[in-house]
Design a protein around this motif. Structure first.
Motif, PDB file in Angstrom:
ATOM      1  N   ASN A   1       0.842  -1.193   0.000  1.00  0.00           N
ATOM      2  CA  ASN A   1       0.000   0.000   0.000  1.00  0.00           C
ATOM      3  C   ASN A   1       0.878   1.245   0.000  1.00  0.00           C
ATOM      4  O   ASN A   1       1.630   1.485   0.936  1.00  0.00           O
ATOM      5  N   THR A   2       0.771   2.017  -1.071  1.00  0.00           N
ATOM      6  CA  THR A   2       1.556   3.243  -1.186  1.00  0.00           C
ATOM      7  C   THR A   2       0.641   4.461  -1.220  1.00  0.00           C
ATOM      8  O   THR A   2       0.989   5.478  -1.796  1.00  0.00           O
ATOM      9  N   GLN A   3      -0.500   4.339  -0.599  1.00  0.00           N
ATOM     10  CA  GLN A   3      -1.464   5.429  -0.629  1.00  0.00           C
ATOM     11  C   GLN A   3      -1.473   6.179   0.691  1.00  0.00           C
ATOM     12  O   GLN A   3      -1.133   5.635   1.736  1.00  0.00           O
ATOM     13  N   GLU A   4      -1.874   7.439   0.620  1.00  0.00           N
ATOM     14  CA  GLU A   4      -2.033   8.275   1.804  1.00  0.00           C
ATOM     15  C   GLU A   4      -3.446   8.830   1.798  1.00  0.00           C
ATOM     16  O   GLU A   4      -4.082   8.900   0.748  1.00  0.00           O
ATOM     17  N   VAL A   5      -3.903   9.243   2.949  1.00  0.00           N
ATOM     18  CA  VAL A   5      -5.229   9.852   3.038  1.00  0.00           C
ATOM     19  C   VAL A   5      -5.144  11.254   2.445  1.00  0.00           C
ATOM     20  O   VAL A   5      -4.244  12.032   2.779  1.00  0.00           O
ATOM     21  N   CYS A   6      -6.063  11.558   1.569  1.00  0.00           N
ATOM     22  CA  CYS A   6      -6.103  12.866   0.913  1.00  0.00           C
ATOM     23  C   CYS A   6      -6.349  13.963   1.959  1.00  0.00           C
ATOM     24  O   CYS A   6      -7.296  13.871   2.734  1.00  0.00           O
ATOM     25  N   PRO A   7      -5.505  15.000   1.985  1.00  0.00           N
ATOM     26  CA  PRO A   7      -5.702  16.059   2.982  1.00  0.00           C
ATOM     27  C   PRO A   7      -6.934  16.923   2.715  1.00  0.00           C
ATOM     28  O   PRO A   7      -7.460  17.537   3.620  1.00  0.00           O
ATOM     29  N   SER A   8      -7.405  16.936   1.474  1.00  0.00           N
ATOM     30  CA  SER A   8      -8.578  17.749   1.161  1.00  0.00           C
ATOM     31  C   SER A   8      -9.879  17.082   1.573  1.00  0.00           C
ATOM     32  O   SER A   8     -10.780  17.735   2.081  1.00  0.00           O
ATOM     33  N   CYS A   9      -9.983  15.773   1.338  1.00  0.00           N
ATOM     34  CA  CYS A   9     -11.261  15.088   1.585  1.00  0.00           C
ATOM     35  C   CYS A   9     -11.196  14.111   2.750  1.00  0.00           C
ATOM     36  O   CYS A   9     -12.175  13.438   3.045  1.00  0.00           O
ATOM     37  N   SER A  10     -10.034  13.986   3.393  1.00  0.00           N
ATOM     38  CA  SER A  10      -9.824  13.059   4.511  1.00  0.00           C
ATOM     39  C   SER A  10     -10.143  11.621   4.129  1.00  0.00           C
ATOM     40  O   SER A  10     -10.658  10.854   4.944  1.00  0.00           O
ATOM     41  N   GLY A  11      -9.909  11.263   2.885  1.00  0.00           N
ATOM     42  CA  GLY A  11     -10.081   9.889   2.439  1.00  0.00           C
ATOM     43  C   GLY A  11     -11.486   9.517   2.015  1.00  0.00           C
ATOM     44  O   GLY A  11     -11.742   8.378   1.662  1.00  0.00           O
ATOM     45  N   THR A  12     -12.418  10.470   2.000  1.00  0.00           N
ATOM     46  CA  THR A  12     -13.791  10.141   1.608  1.00  0.00           C
ATOM     47  C   THR A  12     -13.961  10.086   0.099  1.00  0.00           C
ATOM     48  O   THR A  12     -14.890   9.461  -0.397  1.00  0.00           O
TER      49      THR A  12
END
Length: 177
Positions: A80-91
């Motif tokens: 897993n090379t993904q991070e939570v998006c800072p704009s949408c908080s992963g939604t």
């Protein structure tokens, strides 16, 4: 019987080649004689013998199905090379530009009623383009200037998130809301 033996040899080869693991069910061509079923199982065990992975070949069922369990040899390659998006908080969803525009205008109204003037708004470049698109006199920025009869400066900053905006006064101090 000959077709099943050829298939068994290839199946054993594919297990090793693809490092398949888990419970594998093979639907062989129906064989009437129990002797042929036993022969096929023995041959399958023989074809699987060079395999270093733990495995078990179960007898062929009355429906002509053979079950094989096999443990994978290599570690899983899905890292897993993904991070939570800072704009949408992963939604996966953010406020629309229309709602963001309304929020900025609501804050402008609040600031102007509390005697702030000569404001500077810093937004993301995409929001900047949205607020300044159109003819110079018909942009949202121009409409705000006309509505509030105030000097409003709009500036873009690539370091801002898509939905981020900030207000600054004429002394370049950030106004916290």
């Amino acid at each position: 019987m000959e077709t099943n033996l050829e298939a068994a040899e290839e199946i054993a080869r594919q297990f090793r080649l693809r490092d398949m693991g888990g419970i594998i069910v093979i639907d062989f061509i129906d064989m009437k004689l129990p002797e042929n079923k036993r022969k096929l199982q023995e041959k399958m065990e023989e074809f699987m013998s060079p395999d270093r992975a733990k495995h078990a070949v179960l007898p062929i069922s009355k429906f002509g199905l053979m079950q094989i369990t096999r443990q994978r040899m290599k570690p899983e390659m899905n890292i897993n090379t993904q991070e939570v998006c800072p704009s949408c908080s992963g939604t996966g969803k953010i406020s629309s530009a229309l709602l963001l525009e309304d929020e900025i205008e609501k804050n402008l109204s609040y600031l102007f009623t509390h005697k702030h003037n000569n404001l500077r708004i810093i937004v993301h470049p995409i929001m900047y383009a949205y607020l300044t698109k159109g003819w110079p006199w018909s942009t949202r920025l121009a409409k705000w200037r006309k509505k509030y009869r105030q000097k409003i400066k709009l500036q873009e900053d690539t370091n801002y998130h898509l939905t981020e905006f900030r207000f600054f006064n004429q002394h370049e101090e950030e106004i916290k809301l």
